[in-house]
Design a protein around this motif. Structure first.
Motif, PDB file in Angstrom:
ATOM      1  N   VAL A  83       1.421  -1.210  -0.148  1.00  0.00           N
ATOM      2  CA  VAL A  83       0.595  -0.247  -0.125  1.00  0.00           C
ATOM      3  C   VAL A  83       1.039   1.615   0.084  1.00  0.00           C
ATOM      4  O   VAL A  83       1.594   0.987   0.876  1.00  0.00           O
ATOM      5  CB  VAL A  83      -0.930   0.045   1.157  1.00  0.00           C
ATOM      6  CG1 VAL A  83       0.114  -0.450   2.544  1.00  0.00           C
ATOM      7  CG2 VAL A  83      -2.238   1.177   1.492  1.00  0.00           C
ATOM      8  N   ASP A  84      -0.195   2.565  -0.772  1.00  0.00           N
ATOM      9  CA  ASP A  84       1.098   3.838  -0.886  1.00  0.00           C
ATOM     10  C   ASP A  84       0.120   4.439  -0.687  1.00  0.00           C
ATOM     11  O   ASP A  84      -0.713   4.803  -1.178  1.00  0.00           O
ATOM     12  CB  ASP A  84       1.913   3.771  -2.634  1.00  0.00           C
ATOM     13  CG  ASP A  84       2.701   2.964  -2.533  1.00  0.00           C
ATOM     14  OD1 ASP A  84       3.744   2.509  -2.207  1.00  0.00           O
ATOM     15  OD2 ASP A  84       2.721   1.793  -3.274  1.00  0.00           O
ATOM     16  N   VAL A  85       0.590   5.873   0.144  1.00  0.00           N
ATOM     17  CA  VAL A  85      -0.752   6.429  -0.027  1.00  0.00           C
ATOM     18  C   VAL A  85      -0.290   8.515   0.392  1.00  0.00           C
ATOM     19  O   VAL A  85       1.561   7.895   1.099  1.00  0.00           O
ATOM     20  CB  VAL A  85      -1.393   6.692   1.378  1.00  0.00           C
ATOM     21  CG1 VAL A  85      -2.350   8.115   1.856  1.00  0.00           C
ATOM     22  CG2 VAL A  85      -1.400   4.963   1.734  1.00  0.00           C
ATOM     23  N   VAL A  86      -0.524   9.348  -0.801  1.00  0.00           N
ATOM     24  CA  VAL A  86       0.634  10.736   0.107  1.00  0.00           C
ATOM     25  C   VAL A  86      -1.462  11.899   0.512  1.00  0.00           C
ATOM     26  O   VAL A  86      -2.094  11.244  -0.092  1.00  0.00           O
ATOM     27  CB  VAL A  86       1.144  10.661  -1.604  1.00  0.00           C
ATOM     28  CG1 VAL A  86       0.235  11.005  -2.875  1.00  0.00           C
ATOM     29  CG2 VAL A  86       1.381  12.161  -1.679  1.00  0.00           C
ATOM     30  N   ASP A  87      -1.291  12.759   0.773  1.00  0.00           N
ATOM     31  CA  ASP A  87      -1.723  13.274   0.941  1.00  0.00           C
ATOM     32  C   ASP A  87      -2.077  14.769   0.757  1.00  0.00           C
ATOM     33  O   ASP A  87      -0.741  14.948   0.230  1.00  0.00           O
ATOM     34  CB  ASP A  87      -2.974  13.160   2.338  1.00  0.00           C
ATOM     35  CG  ASP A  87      -1.363  13.606   4.075  1.00  0.00           C
ATOM     36  OD1 ASP A  87      -0.599  13.908   3.548  1.00  0.00           O
ATOM     37  OD2 ASP A  87      -1.648  13.541   5.457  1.00  0.00           O
ATOM     38  N   ALA A  88      -2.425  15.292   0.396  1.00  0.00           N
ATOM     39  CA  ALA A  88      -2.535  16.599   0.595  1.00  0.00           C
ATOM     40  C   ALA A  88      -1.654  17.686   1.006  1.00  0.00           C
ATOM     41  O   ALA A  88      -1.238  18.602   0.468  1.00  0.00           O
ATOM     42  CB  ALA A  88      -3.515  18.059  -0.193  1.00  0.00           C
ATOM     43  N   ALA A  89      -1.254  17.491   2.106  1.00  0.00           N
ATOM     44  CA  ALA A  89      -0.256  18.437   3.506  1.00  0.00           C
ATOM     45  C   ALA A  89       0.909  17.860   2.774  1.00  0.00           C
ATOM     46  O   ALA A  89       2.017  18.392   2.973  1.00  0.00           O
ATOM     47  CB  ALA A  89      -0.942  17.466   4.314  1.00  0.00           C
TER      48      ALA A  89
END
Length: 575
Positions: free
Chosen positions: A387-393
């Protein structure tokens, strides 16, 4: 943006982001859903290494790999008459690391409560998940073992005596109750962080540890063909905690590659790229040339030979030398026009395990399935998740959970899950970096990746696939960073790998000149590789790799994601 190996995990992670959570909250929620949605690939009793970077900060490593039990010694295995640690059953269990690691990340970097992120997985465990074709076929493959030797697994995975059919719903309400009990004990105290720590204690010092301790004392059939009890105790669980470590960071011009340390195989990706750094590699119409595949394959053989000689949970791994450009130049000079057929580790004092010559060309027996990787022909007997995740911050995470596969160890009936089998990766020979020792981490194959661009965390990627992980990630890097293909194009591009070094999984087989390629590289390319001396295996058009990736543009704020089309299961989502 969330990308993972299963659509339910990606959807859960995205729901957390839309509810105001950050990338760390989303990754934890997705990680727990993966334990339910892909139980043949990972589970609560497994492990999770991760690389992460908080917004405005540098990359760090999360170590969710537990150590060997205190009673697990080379002498003890010698007394049992074993020269390799079986790939299944209870002897190969290490301390389960996933629960503590996910909760440590949530406590220190997340914003949500444990109930908020765990609720998705509890719901799926209670109400059921759609059974994938691979889940059904995996259970069917071990149904006789379950029925004859592992009755607690038969009770959970063979309802009515038969494997569940693909497309049906299968629930695990015992696991749901385990999680609910952990939540209940956590919520006896106040405060988000205090509750998370209480849940960690309830696992490592409470009812979970007690159940593991009692269950490990029973003998079950394993890959050796005999019944053995395990070494793992409640004290082993109580004495271990997940931790953070410095990452390995290697520069490649404007890009820097970030990997876990040499207690994983992660640095092999750096070594391969270092060797290839001065060579002319090319893609034509989105496909690698025969020369590119040949050079990459020979670089992999050299890097993985070093893995066998030098890598392990040891303080004296010469990692700076192994990753240096000077060392890479010496290794590069060994690559010729013909396929190599020997393991050639470099450096003074390099020592290969003696067992390697005995495992050349061996095949697994018909016992329990302990190997979670891909067969040479591309068929899977299990695997891992990612799993990979990136957020707006700008928070970004790359995690590769694994272990605790339903087919590798008998189910603990009070808990609804089984233990892992990572200890099979140790060698039972004294004096090696990866020799078995109490408390030591096995040198695992799990290998999440991150990349910086001009010093900024920009890209998170990874794949399941055992020993192939850092070969398939090499394919992705060469296509994306080297050839300029976008994330999805790079994942879709034809992949390859070699089996010319010992498998990390029992019975540690290897085939010196074998090269497995997707047929989409083209008949002419396959013929060229054969002419270069490779024993080419055609895996079919869409068979190798389960990559996912996310990226962020530090300047424009654009987030991107991509997932693997092979198997029609991976999913990338964002808004």
């Amino acid at each position: 943006m969330v990308a993972s190996t299963h659509w339910l995990a990606s959807a859960a992670g995205m729901a957390v982001l839309e509810d105001g959570g950050n990338a760390f909250d989303a990754a934890v929620a997705a990680g727990f859903v993966l334990q339910v949605a892909e139980p043949h690939l990972n589970g609560p009793g497994g492990q999770v290494p991760a690389i992460f970077a908080p917004a405005g900060g540098g990359p760090r490593v999360l170590c969710g790999q537990g150590g060997a039990p205190a009673a697990a010694t080379i002498d003890h295995f010698d007394d049992l008459g074993l020269k390799l640690i079986p790939g299944s059953g209870l002897l190969s269990a290490t301390v389960p690391g996933a629960w503590d690691a996910w909760l440590l990340l949530l406590r220190d970097y997340g914003t949500k409560s444990l109930r908020e992120v765990l609720g998705y997985a509890i719901s799926y465990a209670w109400n059921g998940i759609p059974v994938l074709d691979r889940i059904a076929s995996t259970i069917d493959a071990v149904s006789d073992l379950f029925a004859t030797h592992w009755p607690t697994s038969a009770q959970l995975w063979l309802p009515g005596g038969d494997a569940p059919t693909a497309g049906s719903l299968h629930s695990n309400r015992v696991l749901a109750r385990t999680w609910q009990r952990l939540l209940g004990e956590a919520e006896t105290v106040s405060g988000r962080e205090e509750q998370i720590d209480a849940a960690r204690r309830a696992w490592s010092q409470g009812f979970v540890a007690e159940a593991v301790d009692m269950f490990s004392r029973t003998a079950f059939r394993d890959d050796s063909g005999r019944d053995h009890a395990g070494f793992l105790t409640g004290e082993d669980l109580a004495s271990w905690e997940a931790s953070y470590e410095d990452a390995v960071v290697a520069d490649f011009g404007e890009w820097s590659l970030v990997k876990c340390g040499a207690w994983t195989q992660g640095p092999t990706l750096v070594q391969q790229l270092r060797i290839l750094e001065e060579l002319d590699l090319s893609y034509v119409d989105g496909k690698p040339t025969a020369r590119t595949i040949h050079l990459a394959t020979e670089a992999a053989k050299l890097a993985f030979a070093d893995r066998e000689a030098w890598y392990g949970d040891s303080g004296d791994v010469p990692i700076d030398r192994l990753l240096s450009r000077e060392y890479a130049a010496h290794r590069r000079a060994l690559i010729g026009d013909e396929a190599g057929d020997r393991l050639r580790p470099g450096g003074e004092g390099a020592r290969l395990p003696e067992m390697i010559e005995r495992t050349r060309g061996t095949t697994a027996g018909s016992g329990a399935i302990g190997e979670p990787t891909v067969e040479p022909q591309g068929r899977t007997r299990g695997d891992t998740v990612h799993v990979d995740v990136v957020d707006a911050a700008g928070n970004i995470v790359s995690a590769t959970p694994s272990g605790g596969w339903l087919q590798s160890s008998p189910t603990i009936p009070e808990l609804g899950f089984c233990l892992d089998s990572r200890a099979q990766m140790f060698w039972l020979e004294d004096g090696l970096p990866n020799s078995l020792a109490p408390g030591k981490r096995p040198r695992i194959t799990l290998s999440p990746s991150m990349a910086l661009r001009d010093g900024e965390p920009t890209l998170a990627f990874g794949t399941p696939g055992g020993d192939q992980q850092d070969q398939w990630q090499l394919c992705f890097w060469l296509a994306h960073v080297g050839a300029g293909l976008n994330l999805q194009e790079a994942i879709d591009a034809p992949a390859w790998h070699t089996t010319a070094f010992p498998s990390s999984f029992y019975p540690r087989s290897w085939t010196p000149k074998e090269l497995v390629v997707e047929s989409r590289v083209g008949a002419e390319t396959r013929a060229d590789l054969t002419d270069r001396g490779h024993d080419v295996v055609d895996a079919g058009p869409w068979a190798l790799g389960r990559l996912s990736a996310v990226s962020r543009d530090p300047n424009g704020g654009i987030l991107r994601g991509a997932a693997n089309p092979r198997g029609m299961q991976g999913y990338a989502v964002g808004r």
